[in-house]
Enzyme design. Structure first.
Site, PDB file in Angstrom:
ATOM      1  N   ARG A  30      13.168 -15.405  -9.651  1.00 29.49           N
ATOM      2  CA  ARG A  30      14.388 -15.943  -9.808  1.00 29.49           C
ATOM      3  C   ARG A  30      15.321 -15.859  -8.268  1.00 29.49           C
ATOM      4  NH1 ARG A  30      14.342 -13.599 -15.255  1.00 29.49           N
ATOM      5  NH2 ARG A  30      13.993 -11.441 -14.095  1.00 29.49           N
ATOM      6  N   ILE A  31      15.359 -14.561  -7.859  1.00 32.62           N
ATOM      7  CA  ILE A  31      16.095 -14.429  -6.581  1.00 32.62           C
ATOM      8  C   ILE A  31      15.219 -15.052  -5.317  1.00 32.62           C
ATOM      9  CG2 ILE A  31      17.098 -12.806  -4.941  1.00 32.62           C
ATOM     10  CD1 ILE A  31      17.579 -11.094  -7.489  1.00 32.62           C
ATOM     11  N   ASP A  59       3.464 -15.169  -3.954  1.00 33.23           N
ATOM     12  CA  ASP A  59       3.471 -14.619  -5.262  1.00 33.23           C
ATOM     13  C   ASP A  59       2.202 -15.098  -6.043  1.00 33.23           C
ATOM     14  OD1 ASP A  59       4.170 -14.144  -7.933  1.00 33.23           O
ATOM     15  OD2 ASP A  59       6.341 -14.354  -7.392  1.00 33.23           O
ATOM     16  N   ARG A  67      13.850  -3.601  -3.894  1.00 35.42           N
ATOM     17  CA  ARG A  67      13.792  -2.164  -4.357  1.00 35.42           C
ATOM     18  C   ARG A  67      13.497  -1.265  -3.169  1.00 35.42           C
ATOM     19  NH1 ARG A  67      17.052  -3.269  -7.476  1.00 35.42           N
ATOM     20  NH2 ARG A  67      17.460  -2.726  -9.578  1.00 35.42           N
ATOM     21  N   ASP A  99      19.358  -3.236   1.814  1.00 41.17           N
ATOM     22  CA  ASP A  99      20.472  -3.132   0.789  1.00 41.17           C
ATOM     23  C   ASP A  99      19.984  -1.939  -0.071  1.00 41.17           C
ATOM     24  OD1 ASP A  99      23.055  -3.848  -0.418  1.00 41.17           O
ATOM     25  OD2 ASP A  99      21.731  -4.447  -2.015  1.00 41.17           O
ATOM     26  N   GLU A 138      18.910   6.690  -3.033  1.00 46.22           N
ATOM     27  CA  GLU A 138      20.331   5.915  -2.889  1.00 46.22           C
ATOM     28  C   GLU A 138      21.440   6.964  -3.487  1.00 46.22           C
ATOM     29  OE1 GLU A 138      20.128   2.117  -4.779  1.00 46.22           O
ATOM     30  OE2 GLU A 138      18.698   1.594  -3.333  1.00 46.22           O
ATOM     31  N   HIS A 165      23.438  -0.889  -1.629  1.00 47.38           N
ATOM     32  CA  HIS A 165      22.865  -1.535  -2.816  1.00 47.38           C
ATOM     33  C   HIS A 165      24.036  -2.560  -3.406  1.00 47.38           C
ATOM     34  CE1 HIS A 165      19.962  -1.146  -6.291  1.00 47.38           C
ATOM     35  NE2 HIS A 165      20.571  -2.324  -6.512  1.00 47.38           N
TER      36      HIS A 165
END
Ligand code: NAI
Length: 318
Positions: free
Chosen positions: A152-153, A172, A232, A256, A261, A280
């Site tokens: 999706r992203i 992918d 991630r 990010d 974290e 994040h």
């Protein structure tokens, strides 16, 4: 029906509480960090709404009354899906609330690296005012953007980046050719690493992707290339990345997400001059946050009313 909001980092949980109340359900709020804290707080609760708390076999075995877990977010690596399946527990997520936000954030990071914006900013503040202060820049149209994980992203990233970069390549192995837009070249991982000027990560964290960007992968990347990670943290081996940056193999990295974290104070990643960080936050916009929280809470309400949540990750049996 009673649910537990295991943990959250929002200013309050008024939205979730109001949604549950309107639906005639009760929502307890906690800030659990460990399985034991979840077990203690979840007594008598049929569903868990979770953000970062670890949910696995230990919780399911101790609290058989829990029949659904709704993860506040797209990723669900904090919930052990094999354990949920073994215990017949439903797992739901909220996958589509912030696609545009994450893709914009990743593109923003890619452009900041390619244009050397963080280094210019540092130079100007330090009294250096010259267009070459941050080194030689290259025309974005002459660069290839590589996307690992065209879900999706990843797809949205390809779409928003199309006007900027000269070429978009993606790897992918789990989607058919028809899942690749016409303007995205399908390549294997080796070619992705070799040919990308900017490599943007959009894979989920799985046993296969954990540590996937390690010393060997970084050594295969184009000299002078850039890495963007909004997926991630644990997909990248941080020490190997720092070594590749020190060796000048990579020109810069924007992260990010991190394996831990927030990062421990004094960690090398916080001091490295070629690293740009955000906390994040790629998912975040005011509108996206409301959508995320509403959809994650509605999973519990829909399951209570109709027997299944809206966004199913694991089909429960109870
Ligand atoms: P998705 O499930 O739609 O797409 C992931 C894609 O990765 C799939 O097409 C899958 O086939 C592919 N993939 C899996 N293993 C692969 C491998 N070894 N090599 C290449 N491709 C592989 O997931 P979505 O929603 O696009 O999310 C992508 C990532 O973004 C996830 O890690 C998610 O946790 C993260 N995320 C981060 C946010 C943030 O705020 N930083 C917010 C939302 C999601």
């Amino acid at each position: 029906m009673r649910f537990l909001f295991t943990d959250h980092d929002f200013p309050d949980a008024d939205l979730e509480r109001a949604l549950c109340r309107e639906a005639g359900m009760e929502l307890e709020i906690a800030q659990c960090r460990t399985e034991d804290e979840v077990i203690a707080a979840a007594a008598g609760c049929q569903g868990l709404l979770t953000q970062y708390a670890p949910i696995n076999r230990k919780v399911f075995a101790a609290r058989p009354e829990v029949r659904i877990v709704s993860r506040m977010g797209a990723g669900f690596d904090t919930v052990d899906t094999d354990d949920a399946r073994a215990f017949g527990v439903w797992v739901a997520n909220s996958p589509d609330y912030g696609l545009g936000e994450v893709a914009s954030h990743a593109l923003g990071m890619a452009l900041a690296l390619v244009r050397h914006l963080p280094w210019y900013d540092r130079d100007v503040r330090a009294g250096r005012w010259h267009y070459t202060s941050a080194g030689t820049l290259r025309r974005p149209r002459g660069l290839a953007l590589g996307i690992l994980g065209l879900g999706r992203i990843g797809k949205r990233m390809a779409e928003v980046s199309r006007p900027v970069f000269g070429r978009i390549v993606a790897c992918d192995p789990y989607i058919p050719d028809s899942g690749f837009p016409s303007y995205v070249e399908r390549v294997d991982r080796e070619r992705l690493l070799r040919e990308s000027d900017v490599l943007s990560l959009h894979v989920p964290l799985t046993e296969e992707t954990r540590g996937l960007v390690d010393a060997a992968a970084l050594a295969t990347m184009k000299p002078g290339s850039w890495l963007v990670n909004t997926a991630r943290g644990a997909v990248v081996v941080l020490d190997h990345l720092l070594a590749a940056l020190d060796a000048g193999r990579l020109d810069g990295a924007a992260l990010d997400v991190l394996p831990h974290e927030p990062p421990e104070a004094g960690h090398g990643i916080l001091r490295h001059p070629r690293v740009m960080l955000s906390p994040h936050a790629a998912f975040y916009s005011r509108e996206g946050e409301m959508e995320l929280r509403t959809k994650a809470a509605r999973n519990l309400i829909d399951w209570a009313r109709n027997g299944r949540p809206n966004y199913v990750v694991v089909e429960g049996s109870r």
